[in-house]
Design an enzyme around this catalytic site. Structure first.
Site, PDB file in Angstrom:
ATOM      1  N   CYS A 136       0.654  -1.023  -0.082  1.00 32.95           N
ATOM      2  CA  CYS A 136      -0.066  -0.064   0.001  1.00 32.95           C
ATOM      3  C   CYS A 136       0.761   1.343  -0.082  1.00 32.95           C
ATOM      4  O   CYS A 136       2.007   1.566   0.256  1.00 32.95           O
ATOM      5  CB  CYS A 136      -0.898   0.122   1.122  1.00 32.95           C
ATOM      6  SG  CYS A 136      -0.012   0.286   2.892  1.00 32.95           S
TER       7      CYS A 136
ATOM      8  N   CYS B 280       0.641   4.070   2.091  1.00 35.51           N
ATOM      9  CA  CYS B 280       1.318   4.144   3.299  1.00 35.51           C
ATOM     10  C   CYS B 280       2.365   3.421   3.718  1.00 35.51           C
ATOM     11  O   CYS B 280       3.328   3.906   4.571  1.00 35.51           O
ATOM     12  CB  CYS B 280       0.228   4.368   4.166  1.00 35.51           C
ATOM     13  SG  CYS B 280      -0.704   2.757   4.828  1.00 35.51           S
TER      14      CYS B 280
END
Length: 136
Positions: free
Chosen positions: A46, A48
């Site tokens: 992902c 993040c």
């Protein structure tokens, strides 16, 4: 499962700075019996993880005190290893990315995804440094 070619550079973000990859249940169980402090990073594909978690983990190591052992499991790739690592993180629910600091196998600090997502890497690094200064 994610293709190996896709996750290779994401794995290397951590292995290039000294993290050991844990691919199996036995790898995780072995790492959790190590004496001293162990930082476990649950890596992820992902955004993040790329923008916040991995850079935060990297920056956190610029500290006088740091974990004795650095290990990582990759969510969506090494399913059994990740599930085993998460078992050591109970009572926290599974999240990716996440980071856990253990001292002699006991969980002493946890950063869940909601502590990582939307926060700058510097803030994550400072959080980890505070934990290192207390437990390492």
């Amino acid at each position: 499962m994610y293709p190996a070619d896709l996750v290779k550079p994401m794995r290397e973000d951590l292995t290039n700075i000294g993290f050991k990859e844990l691919h199996t249940v036995a790898d995780v169980e072995g790492a959790m019996t190590e004496k001293g402090t162990t930082l476990v990073v649950v890596n992820s594909v992902c955004g993040c993880a790329a923008a916040n978690a991995r850079p935060g983990a990297r920056e956190s190591l610029n500290n006088d005190k740091k974990p004795d052992n650095l290990v990582t499991v990759f969510a969506g790739v090494d399913k059994e290893a990740v599930n085993t690592a998460r078992g050591y993180m109970i009572p926290f629910p599974p999240s990716s990315p996440s980071m856990a600091l253990f001292k002699d196998g006991e969980l002493v600090h946890m950063l869940e995804r909601h502590h990582i997502e939307g926060r700058p890497a510097e803030m994550i690094a400072e959080n980890l440094k505070d934990a290192y200064n207390e437990h390492c």
